[in-house]
Design a protein around this motif. Structure first.
Motif, PDB file in Angstrom:
ATOM      1  N   GLU A  32       0.837  -1.211   0.000  1.00 41.29           N
ATOM      2  CA  GLU A  32       0.000   0.000   0.000  1.00 41.29           C
ATOM      3  C   GLU A  32       0.871   1.261   0.000  1.00 41.29           C
ATOM      4  OE1 GLU A  32      -4.133  -0.534   2.181  1.00 41.29           O
ATOM      5  OE2 GLU A  32      -2.526  -1.379   3.414  1.00 41.29           O
ATOM      6  N   LYS A  33       1.936   1.223   0.757  1.00 40.76           N
ATOM      7  CA  LYS A  33       2.861   2.367   0.819  1.00 40.76           C
ATOM      8  C   LYS A  33       3.477   2.619  -0.558  1.00 40.76           C
ATOM      9  CE  LYS A  33       6.835   4.019   3.541  1.00 40.76           C
ATOM     10  NZ  LYS A  33       7.836   4.264   2.485  1.00 40.76           N
ATOM     11  N   LYS A  34       3.885   1.555  -1.247  1.00 36.87           N
ATOM     12  CA  LYS A  34       4.515   1.695  -2.553  1.00 36.87           C
ATOM     13  C   LYS A  34       3.510   2.175  -3.618  1.00 36.87           C
ATOM     14  CE  LYS A  34       8.510   0.936  -1.152  1.00 36.87           C
ATOM     15  NZ  LYS A  34       9.399   2.111  -1.063  1.00 36.87           N
ATOM     16  N   ILE A  35       2.247   1.786  -3.459  1.00 32.61           N
ATOM     17  CA  ILE A  35       1.221   2.295  -4.383  1.00 32.61           C
ATOM     18  C   ILE A  35       1.042   3.798  -4.172  1.00 32.61           C
ATOM     19  CG2 ILE A  35      -1.266   2.277  -4.894  1.00 32.61           C
ATOM     20  CD1 ILE A  35      -1.202  -0.765  -4.424  1.00 32.61           C
ATOM     21  N   ARG A  36       0.991   4.225  -2.919  1.00 31.95           N
ATOM     22  CA  ARG A  36       0.868   5.665  -2.633  1.00 31.95           C
ATOM     23  C   ARG A  36       2.051   6.438  -3.189  1.00 31.95           C
ATOM     24  NH1 ARG A  36      -0.827   3.733   2.458  1.00 31.95           N
ATOM     25  NH2 ARG A  36       1.220   4.186   3.352  1.00 31.95           N
ATOM     26  N   GLU A  37       3.231   5.826  -3.133  1.00 33.07           N
ATOM     27  CA  GLU A  37       4.452   6.479  -3.628  1.00 33.07           C
ATOM     28  C   GLU A  37       4.616   6.313  -5.147  1.00 33.07           C
ATOM     29  OE1 GLU A  37       7.452   4.530  -1.344  1.00 33.07           O
ATOM     30  OE2 GLU A  37       7.105   5.739   0.468  1.00 33.07           O
ATOM     31  N   GLU A  38       3.672   5.583  -5.775  1.00 30.44           N
ATOM     32  CA  GLU A  38       3.650   5.339  -7.227  1.00 30.44           C
ATOM     33  C   GLU A  38       4.796   4.438  -7.699  1.00 30.44           C
ATOM     34  OE1 GLU A  38       3.163   8.953  -9.447  1.00 30.44           O
ATOM     35  OE2 GLU A  38       1.372   9.544  -8.313  1.00 30.44           O
ATOM     36  N   TYR A  39       5.287   3.603  -6.803  1.00 28.59           N
ATOM     37  CA  TYR A  39       6.245   2.564  -7.179  1.00 28.59           C
ATOM     38  C   TYR A  39       5.450   1.282  -7.470  1.00 28.59           C
ATOM     39  CZ  TYR A  39      10.012   5.596  -5.479  1.00 28.59           C
ATOM     40  OH  TYR A  39      10.894   6.640  -5.284  1.00 28.59           O
TER      41      TYR A  39
END
Length: 202
Positions: A32-39
């Motif tokens: 979820e964190k990586k989706i928010r960061e667009e990774y």
């Protein structure tokens, strides 16, 4: 931890220690964190790792479809939702939330392939009227793309549900516009040699 390698090593260790749920929760938070960061690539790889351990994890499946959409990999997003639907159905789990996600996806991504596949699901589930509507919609979209073979296939699926004069006219027009009209007609005769109603129409 923010490092991919550290997260993977740590969660692998947790799984080996029998702490699968803790590992999955950590991986979900990381994805979820990586989706928010667009990774998105990292998120997708992480979510696939979760699904190897827990193939029916609904949160991971929804996040994976979302990550694909954000990366504009719409076919992969649809296939994820479609495969999830059948996987849940086979396992005897509720499918209504997946059906709703598929419906919203179809509304956002207006493409005949998605409408046709969604109609296949609706038909299998007994939603005949909704399936018919989606088949006809998909068929007309295929016609607009001059993909007459796909249009014919989809219209014939619709005809298995309802036989209407308007639909028969559309099928005839598709055959007439097809470069291989005669070949299509001959194949239809062979494929439906015992269906007198269809042969009469043809």
């Amino acid at each position: 931890p923010n490092s991919v390698s550290i997260v993977r090593s740590y969660t692998d260790a947790l799984i080996k220690l029998g702490k699968k749920e803790e590992a999955i929760n950590l991986l979900l938070e990381f994805a979820e964190k990586k989706i928010r960061e667009e990774y998105y690539d990292i998120a997708i790889a992480t979510l696939k790792k979760i699904l190897k351990v827990d193939p029916l994890n609904i949160k991971a499946l929804k996040l994976l479809a979302s990550a694909y959409q954000k990366k504009e990999l719409f076919y992969e997003a649809f296939k994820t939702l479609e495969e999830t639907y059948w996987r849940f159905k086979e396992a005897g789990l509720p499918t209504s939330s997946i059906k709703d996600l598929l419906e919203r996806f179809i509304q956002d991504q207006f493409h005949p392939f998605f409408s046709e596949k969604f109609a296949d699901i609706l038909k299998a589930e007994g939603y005949s009227e909704e399936a018919f509507t989606n088949y006809v919609l998909a068929g007309n979209l295929y016609v607009n793309l001059h993909n007459y073979g796909a249009a014919l296939r989809t219209f014939l699926k619709a005809r298995e549900i309802h036989k209407t004069e308007n639909l028969d006219r559309q099928i005839a027009e598709v055959i007439a516009n097809s470069d291989k009209g005669l070949e299509v007609v001959l194949k239809l005769i062979v494929d439906n040699n015992s269906n007198l109603d269809f042969l009469k129409f043809l």
